[in-house]
Design an enzyme around this catalytic site. Sequence first.
Site, PDB file in Angstrom:
ATOM      1  N   THR A  39      41.651  48.746  40.392  1.00 28.93           N
ATOM      2  CA  THR A  39      40.729  48.044  41.190  1.00 28.93           C
ATOM      3  C   THR A  39      39.760  49.041  41.436  1.00 28.93           C
ATOM      4  O   THR A  39      38.621  48.801  41.816  1.00 28.93           O
ATOM      5  CB  THR A  39      41.569  47.502  42.489  1.00 28.93           C
ATOM      6  OG1 THR A  39      42.511  46.633  42.142  1.00 28.93           O
ATOM      7  CG2 THR A  39      40.336  47.191  43.520  1.00 28.93           C
ATOM      8  N   ASP A 118      49.021  48.236  41.483  1.00 33.21           N
ATOM      9  CA  ASP A 118      50.512  47.422  41.349  1.00 33.21           C
ATOM     10  C   ASP A 118      51.650  48.403  40.587  1.00 33.21           C
ATOM     11  O   ASP A 118      52.557  48.039  41.198  1.00 33.21           O
ATOM     12  CB  ASP A 118      49.884  46.134  40.332  1.00 33.21           C
ATOM     13  CG  ASP A 118      48.996  45.123  41.032  1.00 33.21           C
ATOM     14  OD1 ASP A 118      48.875  45.059  42.219  1.00 33.21           O
ATOM     15  OD2 ASP A 118      48.563  44.277  40.033  1.00 33.21           O
TER      16      ASP A 118
END
Length: 235
Positions: A39, A118
């Site tokens: 991200t 993640d």
Amino acid sequence: MRHHTRPIKLFLPIMALLLALAPAAYAKPKIVLLATGGTIAGVQPKEGEPGYKSGEVSVDQLIEAVPEIKEIADLTGEQVANIGSQTMTNDVWVKLAQRTNEVLKGDAAGVVITHGTDTLEETGYFLNLVVKSEKPVVLVGSMRPATAISADGPANLYQAVALAASPEAKGRGPLIVINDEIHYAREAQKINTTQLDAFKSPNAGPAGIFIGGKPHFYFRMMSPTPRRAHFPWTG
Ligand code: ASP
């Protein structure tokens, strides 16, 4: 006239010595940024939209977005991958670990790794097992994409570089920096999928915090890279 010669004779070599030492005294620590995506390198289709795609921004763009880094480090970037970390593979892991070990054998003071959140904790744990250097290795991600209003990536990246350049960070094993907090990579877990304080170290607590752009450690792990946990890996 004779009494002037001695000071002049001394003055010239002293000046030459100072000029020779000056670049070394002002040289900034060399840090290498190994980018893998996430991200922190994510882009929204339209500013303000909640959806975005991970791993769109290049390592050079990541560095250019934080010009203040030039004041604290001599930073160069390498694109190891550009993926969402939910698609992390063993091949990328091996490439990342090999490059980290190679870079740290040279004159770099430390390595920063940009990574999706993640699987940041898995990569951090893996590197804790296979990195063979006392020099700092700092993993960093962000919870908001690079194009978001109030993106957290630039400040996180600045802090990651400051930490990798800090002698305080040596000999601690890989570290994670996010949301003004420092975590020992082998202790950290992502516990929130939406908020900025997404990482915690439930068993050990955070390793430290950032205040005014400087790292402050709370404690040193007795055995950050336990020898017996090291894989017999020569990469
Ligand atoms: N899915 C993203 C990733 O792990 C989430 C993030 O980076 O925060 O790459």
